[in-house]
Design a protein around this motif. Structure first.
Motif, PDB file in Angstrom:
ATOM      1  N   ILE A 116      39.028  45.287  50.635  1.00  0.00           N
ATOM      2  CA  ILE A 116      38.790  45.867  49.305  1.00  0.00           C
ATOM      3  C   ILE A 116      39.886  45.446  48.344  1.00  0.00           C
ATOM      4  N   PHE A 117      41.143  45.576  48.790  1.00  0.00           N
ATOM      5  CA  PHE A 117      42.297  45.363  47.918  1.00  0.00           C
ATOM      6  C   PHE A 117      43.000  44.059  48.273  1.00  0.00           C
ATOM      7  N   GLU A 118      43.314  43.282  47.260  1.00  0.00           N
ATOM      8  CA  GLU A 118      44.028  42.021  47.482  1.00  0.00           C
ATOM      9  C   GLU A 118      45.498  42.273  47.770  1.00  0.00           C
ATOM     10  N   ASP A 119      46.076  43.299  47.168  1.00  0.00           N
ATOM     11  CA  ASP A 119      47.491  43.582  47.364  1.00  0.00           C
ATOM     12  C   ASP A 119      47.744  45.069  47.119  1.00  0.00           C
ATOM     13  N   ALA A 120      48.973  45.498  47.406  1.00  0.00           N
ATOM     14  CA  ALA A 120      49.317  46.913  47.274  1.00  0.00           C
ATOM     15  C   ALA A 120      49.252  47.381  45.826  1.00  0.00           C
ATOM     16  N   GLU A 121      49.634  46.513  44.904  1.00  0.00           N
ATOM     17  CA  GLU A 121      49.629  46.897  43.494  1.00  0.00           C
ATOM     18  C   GLU A 121      48.211  47.261  43.036  1.00  0.00           C
ATOM     19  N   THR A 122      47.224  46.518  43.512  1.00  0.00           N
ATOM     20  CA  THR A 122      45.834  46.824  43.171  1.00  0.00           C
ATOM     21  C   THR A 122      45.424  48.161  43.773  1.00  0.00           C
ATOM     22  N   ALA A 123      45.844  48.410  45.030  1.00  0.00           N
ATOM     23  CA  ALA A 123      45.532  49.686  45.672  1.00  0.00           C
ATOM     24  C   ALA A 123      46.140  50.849  44.903  1.00  0.00           C
ATOM     25  N   TYR A 124      47.407  50.695  44.476  1.00  0.00           N
ATOM     26  CA  TYR A 124      48.065  51.763  43.723  1.00  0.00           C
ATOM     27  C   TYR A 124      47.322  52.039  42.414  1.00  0.00           C
ATOM     28  N   LYS A 125      46.887  50.969  41.756  1.00  0.00           N
ATOM     29  CA  LYS A 125      46.182  51.125  40.482  1.00  0.00           C
ATOM     30  C   LYS A 125      44.927  51.975  40.665  1.00  0.00           C
ATOM     31  N   VAL A 126      44.217  51.737  41.755  1.00  0.00           N
ATOM     32  CA  VAL A 126      42.985  52.493  42.008  1.00  0.00           C
ATOM     33  C   VAL A 126      43.296  53.921  42.427  1.00  0.00           C
TER      34      VAL A 126
END
Length: 344
Positions: A116-126
Protein backbone atom coordinates in the motif's frame (compact mmCIF):
# COMPACT_ATOMS: atom_id res chain seq x y z
CA UNK A 1 -10.61 7.78 19.98
CA UNK A 2 -12.23 4.41 20.71
CA UNK A 3 -12.03 0.87 19.39
CA UNK A 4 -15.18 -1.21 18.83
CA UNK A 5 -15.86 -4.07 21.27
CA UNK A 6 -15.95 -7.59 19.87
CA UNK A 7 -16.65 -10.89 21.57
CA UNK A 8 -16.68 -11.34 25.34
CA UNK A 9 -14.24 -13.63 27.07
CA UNK A 10 -15.36 -16.16 29.62
CA UNK A 11 -16.00 -15.06 33.17
CA UNK A 12 -13.56 -17.69 34.39
CA UNK A 13 -10.78 -16.19 32.24
CA UNK A 14 -11.59 -12.72 33.55
CA UNK A 15 -11.35 -13.98 37.11
CA UNK A 16 -8.12 -15.83 36.38
CA UNK A 17 -6.56 -12.64 35.08
CA UNK A 18 -7.43 -10.92 38.33
CA UNK A 19 -9.36 -8.23 36.48
CA UNK A 20 -10.69 -5.23 38.37
CA UNK A 21 -13.06 -3.15 36.28
CA UNK A 22 -13.16 0.61 36.68
CA UNK A 23 -16.12 2.91 36.87
CA UNK A 24 -17.76 5.55 38.93
CA UNK A 25 -16.64 9.12 39.35
CA UNK A 26 -13.41 10.50 37.97
CA UNK A 27 -10.25 10.08 40.00
CA UNK A 28 -9.23 13.20 41.85
CA UNK A 29 -6.09 15.11 40.98
CA UNK A 30 -4.41 13.86 44.17
CA UNK A 31 -4.97 10.15 43.41
CA UNK A 32 -1.90 7.99 42.82
CA UNK A 33 -2.09 4.89 40.65
CA UNK A 34 -0.10 2.57 38.39
CA UNK A 35 -0.69 1.80 34.71
CA UNK A 36 0.41 -1.62 33.46
CA UNK A 37 1.55 -1.37 29.82
CA UNK A 38 2.21 -4.76 28.19
CA UNK A 39 3.74 -5.49 24.78
CA UNK A 40 5.45 -8.30 22.87
CA UNK A 41 8.46 -6.26 21.68
CA UNK A 42 12.00 -6.95 22.94
CA UNK A 43 13.06 -4.69 25.80
CA UNK A 44 15.81 -2.89 23.87
CA UNK A 45 13.83 -2.27 20.67
CA UNK A 46 12.80 1.21 19.60
CA UNK A 47 9.17 0.83 20.68
CA UNK A 48 10.17 0.04 24.25
CA UNK A 49 12.58 2.96 24.26
CA UNK A 50 9.60 5.15 23.36
CA UNK A 51 7.35 3.40 25.90
CA UNK A 52 9.97 4.18 28.55
CA UNK A 53 9.83 7.85 27.49
CA UNK A 54 6.04 7.70 27.86
CA UNK A 55 6.42 6.40 31.41
CA UNK A 56 8.93 9.12 32.24
CA UNK A 57 6.75 11.87 30.78
CA UNK A 58 3.65 10.67 32.63
CA UNK A 59 5.57 10.54 35.92
CA UNK A 60 7.09 13.99 35.36
CA UNK A 61 3.83 15.67 34.33
CA UNK A 62 1.96 14.14 37.29
CA UNK A 63 4.70 14.88 39.85
CA UNK A 64 5.10 11.15 40.40
CA UNK A 65 1.42 10.44 41.11
CA UNK A 66 1.01 8.27 38.01
CA UNK A 67 3.41 5.40 37.45
CA UNK A 68 3.61 3.44 34.20
CA UNK A 69 5.08 -0.05 34.44
CA UNK A 70 6.15 -1.32 31.01
CA UNK A 71 6.19 -5.09 30.51
CA UNK A 72 8.07 -6.02 27.29
CA UNK A 73 8.90 -9.43 25.76
CA UNK A 74 5.37 -10.90 26.04
CA UNK A 75 5.63 -10.99 29.83
CA UNK A 76 1.86 -10.47 30.08
CA UNK A 77 0.94 -12.72 27.15
CA UNK A 78 0.67 -12.55 23.38
CA UNK A 79 -0.88 -9.65 21.52
CA UNK A 80 -4.35 -11.14 21.39
CA UNK A 81 -4.31 -12.01 25.10
CA UNK A 82 -3.18 -8.51 26.03
CA UNK A 83 -5.85 -6.88 23.87
CA UNK A 84 -8.47 -8.92 25.70
CA UNK A 85 -6.87 -8.13 29.08
CA UNK A 86 -6.89 -4.42 28.25
CA UNK A 87 -10.53 -4.65 27.10
CA UNK A 88 -11.67 -6.08 30.40
CA UNK A 89 -9.26 -4.45 32.83
CA UNK A 90 -6.54 -7.01 33.52
CA UNK A 91 -4.04 -4.43 32.30
CA UNK A 92 -4.48 -0.78 31.45
CA UNK A 93 -2.50 -0.44 28.20
CA UNK A 94 -1.07 -2.38 25.29
CA UNK A 95 0.15 -1.66 21.73
CA UNK A 96 -0.69 -4.48 19.32
CA UNK A 97 0.01 -4.61 15.62
CA UNK A 98 -2.93 -3.78 13.39
CA UNK A 99 -2.80 -7.30 11.92
CA UNK A 100 -3.76 -8.83 15.27
CA UNK A 101 -6.12 -6.01 16.25
CA UNK A 102 -8.04 -6.60 13.02
CA UNK A 103 -9.31 -9.82 14.62
CA UNK A 104 -11.23 -7.52 16.99
CA UNK A 105 -12.32 -5.00 14.38
CA UNK A 106 -12.53 -6.06 10.75
CA UNK A 107 -12.25 -2.50 9.43
CA UNK A 108 -8.52 -2.63 10.21
CA UNK A 109 -7.98 -5.50 7.76
CA UNK A 110 -7.38 -2.93 5.03
CA UNK A 111 -3.86 -2.44 6.45
CA UNK A 112 -3.11 -6.14 5.88
CA UNK A 113 -3.00 -5.66 2.09
CA UNK A 114 0.53 -5.64 0.60
CA UNK A 115 2.44 -2.77 -0.98
CA UNK A 116 0.00 0.00 0.00
CA UNK A 117 2.68 2.46 1.11
CA UNK A 118 5.88 3.22 -0.77
CA UNK A 119 7.61 4.63 2.31
CA UNK A 120 7.05 5.57 5.94
CA UNK A 121 6.40 9.22 5.13
CA UNK A 122 3.43 8.22 2.96
CA UNK A 123 2.11 5.98 5.75
CA UNK A 124 2.39 8.82 8.28
CA UNK A 125 0.54 11.17 5.93
CA UNK A 126 -2.38 8.74 5.71
CA UNK A 127 -2.44 7.76 9.40
CA UNK A 128 -2.25 11.39 10.55
CA UNK A 129 -4.97 12.54 8.17
CA UNK A 130 -8.66 12.92 8.87
CA UNK A 131 -9.07 9.44 7.40
CA UNK A 132 -6.69 7.94 9.94
CA UNK A 133 -8.41 9.79 12.77
CA UNK A 134 -11.79 8.59 11.56
CA UNK A 135 -10.60 4.98 11.51
CA UNK A 136 -9.65 5.20 15.17
CA UNK A 137 -12.64 7.29 16.21
CA UNK A 138 -15.05 4.93 14.45
CA UNK A 139 -13.79 1.86 16.30
CA UNK A 140 -16.11 2.21 19.27
CA UNK A 141 -17.71 0.02 21.90
CA UNK A 142 -14.73 -2.28 22.44
CA UNK A 143 -13.88 -1.14 25.94
CA UNK A 144 -10.71 0.46 24.55
CA UNK A 145 -9.57 3.94 23.58
CA UNK A 146 -6.88 4.51 20.95
CA UNK A 147 -4.30 7.08 22.02
CA UNK A 148 -2.57 7.09 18.63
CA UNK A 149 -0.79 5.17 15.88
CA UNK A 150 2.45 3.42 16.78
CA UNK A 151 4.75 1.61 14.38
CA UNK A 152 6.38 -1.77 13.84
CA UNK A 153 7.68 -0.78 10.44
CA UNK A 154 7.97 -2.44 7.04
CA UNK A 155 8.02 -6.23 6.96
CA UNK A 156 10.85 -7.97 5.08
CA UNK A 157 11.85 -11.56 4.31
CA UNK A 158 14.47 -13.66 6.11
CA UNK A 159 15.26 -17.11 4.66
CA UNK A 160 17.33 -20.05 5.90
CA UNK A 161 18.65 -21.27 2.53
CA UNK A 162 19.36 -18.69 -0.12
CA UNK A 163 18.18 -15.25 -1.14
CA UNK A 164 14.68 -14.61 -2.46
CA UNK A 165 14.44 -11.96 -5.18
CA UNK A 166 11.17 -12.50 -7.03
CA UNK A 167 7.69 -13.80 -6.18
CA UNK A 168 8.51 -16.86 -8.29
CA UNK A 169 11.21 -17.75 -5.74
CA UNK A 170 8.52 -18.15 -3.06
CA UNK A 171 6.76 -21.11 -4.67
CA UNK A 172 6.53 -23.94 -2.14
CA UNK A 173 8.39 -21.97 0.55
CA UNK A 174 7.14 -22.63 4.09
CA UNK A 175 6.96 -19.10 5.44
CA UNK A 176 6.07 -18.31 9.03
CA UNK A 177 3.36 -15.66 9.17
CA UNK A 178 1.11 -14.20 11.82
CA UNK A 179 -2.41 -15.58 12.11
CA UNK A 180 -3.69 -12.81 9.85
CA UNK A 181 -6.06 -13.94 7.08
CA UNK A 182 -4.98 -11.40 4.45
CA UNK A 183 -1.27 -12.04 5.05
CA UNK A 184 -1.88 -15.76 4.62
CA UNK A 185 -4.02 -15.22 1.53
CA UNK A 186 -1.39 -13.08 -0.20
CA UNK A 187 1.47 -15.55 0.31
CA UNK A 188 -0.73 -18.41 -0.79
CA UNK A 189 -1.73 -16.45 -3.91
CA UNK A 190 1.89 -16.39 -5.13
CA UNK A 191 2.48 -20.06 -4.42
CA UNK A 192 4.12 -19.94 -0.99
CA UNK A 193 3.07 -22.17 1.91
CA UNK A 194 2.24 -19.68 4.70
CA UNK A 195 2.60 -21.29 8.11
CA UNK A 196 1.05 -19.33 11.01
CA UNK A 197 2.62 -20.02 14.40
CA UNK A 198 3.06 -18.25 17.74
CA UNK A 199 6.02 -15.88 17.92
CA UNK A 200 7.90 -17.83 20.66
CA UNK A 201 8.02 -20.94 18.43
CA UNK A 202 9.61 -19.28 15.41
CA UNK A 203 13.33 -19.45 16.31
CA UNK A 204 13.27 -23.21 16.98
CA UNK A 205 11.12 -23.82 13.91
CA UNK A 206 13.68 -22.02 11.73
CA UNK A 207 16.51 -24.02 13.29
CA UNK A 208 14.74 -27.35 12.83
CA UNK A 209 13.49 -26.69 9.31
CA UNK A 210 9.81 -26.62 10.24
CA UNK A 211 9.67 -23.38 8.25
CA UNK A 212 12.02 -22.07 5.55
CA UNK A 213 11.72 -18.41 6.42
CA UNK A 214 9.97 -15.67 8.31
CA UNK A 215 8.76 -12.13 7.58
CA UNK A 216 9.02 -9.23 10.03
CA UNK A 217 10.56 -5.77 10.29
CA UNK A 218 14.38 -5.86 10.43
CA UNK A 219 14.53 -4.80 14.05
CA UNK A 220 12.28 -7.58 15.26
CA UNK A 221 14.02 -10.17 13.07
CA UNK A 222 17.35 -9.20 14.63
CA UNK A 223 16.32 -8.74 18.27
CA UNK A 224 14.49 -12.09 18.25
CA UNK A 225 17.66 -13.68 16.79
CA UNK A 226 15.74 -15.01 13.78
CA UNK A 227 18.58 -13.76 11.57
CA UNK A 228 20.91 -16.39 13.06
CA UNK A 229 19.24 -19.38 11.35
CA UNK A 230 17.56 -17.23 8.67
CA UNK A 231 20.47 -15.05 7.57
CA UNK A 232 19.46 -14.40 3.94
CA UNK A 233 17.36 -11.24 4.06
CA UNK A 234 15.55 -9.42 1.27
CA UNK A 235 14.18 -5.90 1.63
CA UNK A 236 10.75 -6.48 0.15
CA UNK A 237 8.91 -3.92 2.34
CA UNK A 238 5.78 -5.88 1.44
CA UNK A 239 3.58 -4.64 4.30
CA UNK A 240 3.75 -1.54 6.48
CA UNK A 241 2.76 -2.62 9.98
CA UNK A 242 1.34 0.09 12.26
CA UNK A 243 0.47 -0.44 15.90
CA UNK A 244 -2.36 1.14 17.85
CA UNK A 245 -1.66 2.50 21.34
CA UNK A 246 -4.60 1.29 23.44
CA UNK A 247 -5.89 2.06 26.93
CA UNK A 248 -8.85 0.61 28.80
CA UNK A 249 -11.89 2.83 28.17
CA UNK A 250 -13.44 2.65 31.65
CA UNK A 251 -10.10 3.35 33.29
CA UNK A 252 -9.30 6.32 31.04
CA UNK A 253 -12.75 7.85 31.29
CA UNK A 254 -12.62 7.45 35.07
CA UNK A 255 -9.60 9.76 35.26
CA UNK A 256 -9.75 13.48 35.85
CA UNK A 257 -9.59 15.69 32.75
CA UNK A 258 -6.10 16.77 33.81
CA UNK A 259 -4.84 13.19 34.03
CA UNK A 260 -6.39 12.33 30.68
CA UNK A 261 -4.48 15.26 29.20
CA UNK A 262 -1.24 14.07 30.83
CA UNK A 263 -1.63 10.61 29.33
CA UNK A 264 -2.68 11.80 25.87
CA UNK A 265 0.09 14.40 25.56
CA UNK A 266 2.66 11.85 26.76
CA UNK A 267 1.31 9.36 24.22
CA UNK A 268 1.68 11.97 21.46
CA UNK A 269 5.34 12.39 22.42
CA UNK A 270 5.76 8.61 22.51
CA UNK A 271 4.47 8.29 18.94
CA UNK A 272 6.83 11.04 17.77
CA UNK A 273 9.71 9.25 19.51
CA UNK A 274 8.87 5.94 17.86
CA UNK A 275 8.89 7.54 14.43
CA UNK A 276 12.15 9.36 15.10
CA UNK A 277 13.87 6.16 16.21
CA UNK A 278 12.41 4.11 13.36
CA UNK A 279 13.75 6.58 10.79
CA UNK A 280 17.32 5.30 11.27
CA UNK A 281 16.95 1.86 12.84
CA UNK A 282 16.63 -0.17 9.61
CA UNK A 283 20.03 0.99 8.33
CA UNK A 284 21.59 0.33 11.75
CA UNK A 285 20.13 -3.18 11.96
CA UNK A 286 21.10 -4.00 8.38
CA UNK A 287 24.71 -3.14 9.21
CA UNK A 288 24.59 -5.37 12.31
CA UNK A 289 23.15 -8.28 10.32
CA UNK A 290 25.88 -8.01 7.69
CA UNK A 291 28.57 -7.68 10.37
CA UNK A 292 27.28 -10.90 11.94
CA UNK A 293 27.66 -12.76 8.63
CA UNK A 294 24.20 -12.29 7.19
CA UNK A 295 23.25 -11.12 3.72
CA UNK A 296 20.81 -8.29 3.00
CA UNK A 297 19.62 -7.94 -0.59
CA UNK A 298 17.92 -4.92 -2.13
CA UNK A 299 15.55 -5.44 -5.03
CA UNK A 300 16.19 -3.87 -8.39
CA UNK A 301 13.43 -1.68 -9.79
CA UNK A 302 12.42 -4.51 -12.10
CA UNK A 303 12.33 -7.06 -9.27
CA UNK A 304 10.29 -4.78 -7.03
CA UNK A 305 7.83 -4.20 -9.84
CA UNK A 306 7.37 -7.97 -10.10
CA UNK A 307 6.37 -8.03 -6.43
CA UNK A 308 3.94 -5.14 -6.88
CA UNK A 309 2.43 -6.79 -9.96
CA UNK A 310 2.12 -10.09 -8.09
CA UNK A 311 -0.40 -8.52 -5.72
CA UNK A 312 -2.78 -7.22 -8.39
CA UNK A 313 -4.73 -10.52 -8.66
CA UNK A 314 -4.81 -10.68 -4.85
CA UNK A 315 -6.40 -7.22 -4.65
CA UNK A 316 -8.98 -8.11 -7.26
CA UNK A 317 -9.93 -11.28 -5.42
CA UNK A 318 -9.89 -9.99 -1.85
CA UNK A 319 -10.93 -6.32 -1.93
CA UNK A 320 -14.60 -7.29 -1.60
CA UNK A 321 -13.83 -9.28 1.58
CA UNK A 322 -12.96 -6.14 3.57
CA UNK A 323 -14.33 -2.60 3.79
CA UNK A 324 -13.75 -1.91 0.10
CA UNK A 325 -14.55 1.78 0.26
CA UNK A 326 -12.11 2.22 3.16
CA UNK A 327 -9.44 0.33 1.21
CA UNK A 328 -10.01 2.58 -1.81
CA UNK A 329 -9.79 5.67 0.40
CA UNK A 330 -6.46 4.53 1.85
CA UNK A 331 -5.04 3.69 -1.56
CA UNK A 332 -6.15 7.08 -2.89
CA UNK A 333 -4.65 8.90 0.10
CA UNK A 334 -1.41 6.97 -0.42
CA UNK A 335 -1.33 7.84 -4.13
CA UNK A 336 -1.38 4.14 -5.01
CA UNK A 337 -3.05 4.10 -8.42
CA UNK A 338 -1.91 0.56 -9.32
CA UNK A 339 -4.21 -1.18 -6.87
CA UNK A 340 -6.87 1.50 -6.89
CA UNK A 341 -7.40 0.90 -10.61
CA UNK A 342 -7.34 -2.85 -10.04
CA UNK A 343 -10.33 -2.77 -7.67
CA UNK A 344 -12.43 0.01 -9.24
Amino acid sequence: MMIRKTSLIAVGVVAALGISLWGGSAMAKSDSYTIKFGNVISAGDTQNQAYKLFAEQVAERSDGRIKVQVYPDSQLGGEREMIEAAQFGGIEMTAPSVGVLANFDKSLEVFDFPFIFEDAETAYKVLDSELGDEMLAALEDSGLIALGWGENGFRNLAMVDGTVKTPEDMKGVKLRTMQVPMHIAYWRSIGAAPTPMPFPEVFTSLQQGVVDGVENPYELLFSAKFTEPAHYLTETRHIYDPEVILINKDFFEGLSAEDQKIIQESADEMVAKIRSLKSTISDEIRAKIVAAGGTVTDLSDEERQQWIDSAIPFYKENASKVDTEKLKAILEAAGNTTYLEAIQ
